[in-house]
Design a protein around this motif. Structure first.
Motif, mmCIF file in Angstrom:
data_model
loop_
_atom_site.group_PDB
_atom_site.id
_atom_site.type_symbol
_atom_site.label_atom_id
_atom_site.label_comp_id
_atom_site.label_asym_id
_atom_site.label_seq_id
_atom_site.Cartn_x
_atom_site.Cartn_y
_atom_site.Cartn_z
ATOM 1 N N GLU A 66 6.957 5.753 -3.488
ATOM 2 C CA GLU A 66 6.051 6.184 -2.421
ATOM 3 C C GLU A 66 4.668 6.491 -2.976
ATOM 4 N N ASN A 67 4.608 7.163 -4.145
ATOM 5 C CA ASN A 67 3.315 7.469 -4.758
ATOM 6 C C ASN A 67 2.582 6.192 -5.154
ATOM 7 N N ASN A 68 3.326 5.241 -5.733
ATOM 8 C CA ASN A 68 2.702 3.972 -6.093
ATOM 9 C C ASN A 68 2.182 3.247 -4.858
ATOM 10 N N GLY A 69 2.953 3.345 -3.779
ATOM 11 C CA GLY A 69 2.508 2.721 -2.538
ATOM 12 C C GLY A 69 1.250 3.365 -1.996
ATOM 13 N N ASN A 70 1.135 4.708 -2.105
ATOM 14 C CA ASN A 70 -0.058 5.405 -1.638
ATOM 15 C C ASN A 70 -1.280 5.020 -2.461
ATOM 16 N N VAL A 71 -1.109 4.891 -3.765
ATOM 17 C CA VAL A 71 -2.231 4.510 -4.628
ATOM 18 C C VAL A 71 -2.737 3.122 -4.263
ATOM 19 N N GLU A 73 -2.340 1.641 -1.421
ATOM 20 C CA GLU A 73 -2.911 1.703 -0.071
ATOM 21 C C GLU A 73 -4.324 2.274 -0.102
ATOM 22 N N ASP A 74 -4.540 3.338 -0.888
ATOM 23 C CA ASP A 74 -5.871 3.933 -1.001
ATOM 24 C C ASP A 74 -6.861 2.947 -1.624
ATOM 25 N N LYS A 75 -6.428 2.258 -2.664
ATOM 26 C CA LYS A 75 -7.299 1.283 -3.316
ATOM 27 C C LYS A 75 -7.691 0.171 -2.352
ATOM 28 N N SER A 76 -6.725 -0.290 -1.577
ATOM 29 C CA SER A 76 -7.006 -1.339 -0.600
ATOM 30 C C SER A 76 -7.970 -0.856 0.478
ATOM 31 N N PHE A 77 -7.837 0.410 0.886
ATOM 32 C CA PHE A 77 -8.724 0.960 1.915
ATOM 33 C C PHE A 77 -10.173 0.957 1.452
ATOM 34 N N ALA A 230 -15.407 8.968 5.362
ATOM 35 C CA ALA A 230 -15.507 10.422 5.207
ATOM 36 C C ALA A 230 -14.209 11.108 5.616
ATOM 37 N N LYS A 231 -13.596 10.628 6.676
ATOM 38 C CA LYS A 231 -12.320 11.187 7.121
ATOM 39 C C LYS A 231 -11.229 10.965 6.078
ATOM 40 N N LYS A 232 -11.195 9.771 5.508
ATOM 41 C CA LYS A 232 -10.218 9.457 4.459
ATOM 42 C C LYS A 232 -10.458 10.316 3.224
ATOM 43 N N CYS A 233 -11.719 10.502 2.875
ATOM 44 C CA CYS A 233 -12.078 11.298 1.699
ATOM 45 C C CYS A 233 -11.607 12.739 1.848
ATOM 46 N N MET A 234 -11.878 13.349 2.989
ATOM 47 C CA MET A 234 -11.478 14.737 3.195
ATOM 48 C C MET A 234 -9.958 14.883 3.273
ATOM 49 N N LYS A 235 -9.283 13.869 3.792
ATOM 50 C CA LYS A 235 -7.824 13.909 3.852
ATOM 51 C C LYS A 235 -7.226 13.855 2.455
ATOM 52 N N GLU A 236 -7.787 13.019 1.590
ATOM 53 C CA GLU A 236 -7.295 12.928 0.218
ATOM 54 C C GLU A 236 -7.525 14.230 -0.542
ATOM 55 N N LYS A 237 -8.636 14.904 -0.265
ATOM 56 C CA LYS A 237 -8.936 16.161 -0.943
ATOM 57 C C LYS A 237 -8.344 17.366 -0.226
ATOM 58 N N LYS A 238 -7.618 17.102 0.882
ATOM 59 C CA LYS A 238 -6.977 18.155 1.673
ATOM 60 C C LYS A 238 -7.996 19.194 2.120
ATOM 61 N N MET A 239 -9.123 18.700 2.641
ATOM 62 C CA MET A 239 -10.191 19.556 3.137
ATOM 63 C C MET A 239 -10.473 19.220 4.598
#
Length: 303
Positions: A66-71, A73-77, A230-239
């Motif tokens: 799951e973690n590898n999949g998230n990485v 997915e984030d890179k693709s985004f 910006a929304k993705k960035c804040m979600k990744e930083k949990k802010m």
């Protein structure tokens, strides 16, 4: 077991020491310890422990996948956002190119000449409003319907109130297309900068031009890309993402329903300001003897 009765010898003082005296009337007497050990021997506890360990290993493997999949997915985004932004910014029309060229040339000349505006400050350094006025004036001299726009909006449950000032050009040279509005923002990149942004978001913002010149449709697309990032960035930083960073608020800055267009010009002067400073009176420069001839002064010796 059904039908079994237990006889407990209450006459014993130590119940725990004589617990082996429990007897089942329907079956031969058996000690409680023998029954417990027999139960443990009958159960396959080793296989149960191995099964638990296997389940734990499977859960860890699932988490790793799951973690590898998230990485990935984030890179693709972020790669997709860069591609979308590049395609949106570099797909420009001839009208936008002409207005962009005149605007950049005007700003370059103002910075090199050191223009002083009516506020008495260097225009290129600190006076943004007068800088917009000068650039808008040069666009009008080039034949474009340019003006200074000021949008205002009230607070709502989604966004707070605010106001913003920028430039625009309305082109009506084609009867088929009708009026085409081109937005000019002199500090476009700074509008999307965030103090605690991630490296991926900062790299995306660096792709933005300092001076944006584009149609309403192009501005809408760029704002959508950056606000999604910006929304993705804040979600990744949990802010928490502030309401002033959301797409609706950002679009209201340039595309608000209440917009005032103005073409007023402040007085300008090229080079250093020729305005002489107003002399200021001081009590230290006033001759009291001329103003008060009857005043008697007594000399005092200073020891």
């Amino acid at each position: 077991m059904p039908g079994a009765r237990i006889r407990i010898p209450f006459s014993q003082q130590n119940l725990m020491s004589n617990i082996n005296q429990f007897e089942f009337l329907d079956e031969p007497a058996a000690s409680l310890s023998d029954m417990v050990f027999k139960f443990l021997e009958d159960g396959d506890w080793s296989s149960g422990s191995e099964g638990c360990r296997e389940n734990e290993m499977l859960e860890l493997e699932d988490e790793g996948e799951e973690n590898n999949g998230n990485v990935e997915e984030d890179k693709s985004f972020w790669e997709n956002q860069h591609q979308l932004l590049h395609a949106t910014l570099f797909r420009t029309s001839s009208l936008e190119s002409r207005i962009r060229s005149i605007s950049k040339e005007a700003l370059k000349e103002i910075r090199m000449a050191g223009t002083i505006c009516g506020c008495g400050r260097p225009m290129a350094a600190s006076c943004r409003s007068c800088l917009m006025e000068e650039a808008s004036s040069r666009l009008r001299n080039a034949g474009y319907n340019s003006a200074i726009c000021k949008t205002k909006w009230r607070s709502s449950p989604d966004i707070p109130s605010g106001e913003h000032t920028f430039m625009d050009v309305i082109d009506n040279s084609s009867s088929k297309r009708g009026d085409v509005r081109v937005i000019i923002e002199l500090n476009f990149r700074a509008e999307f900068e965030m103090a605690k942004a991630s490296e991926e978001y900062n790299q995306l913002v660096l792709r933005l031009p300092e001076v944006f010149v584009g149609k309403v449709e192009r501005l809408n697309s760029v704002v959508k890309i950056l606000c999604s990032a910006a929304k993705k960035c804040m979600k990744e930083k949990k802010m928490h993402l502030g309401p002033w960073r959301k797409q609706r608020y950002m679009l209201t800055k340039w595309l608000g329903t209440t917009c005032e267009r103005s073409t007023t010009m402040p007085p300008l002067s090229m080079g250093p300001s020729s305005r002489l400073p107003r002399p200021k009176a001081s009590m230290l420069t006033v001759d009291l003897k001329e103003m008060l001839p009857d005043l008697h002064c007594t000399a005092v010796a200073v020891v």
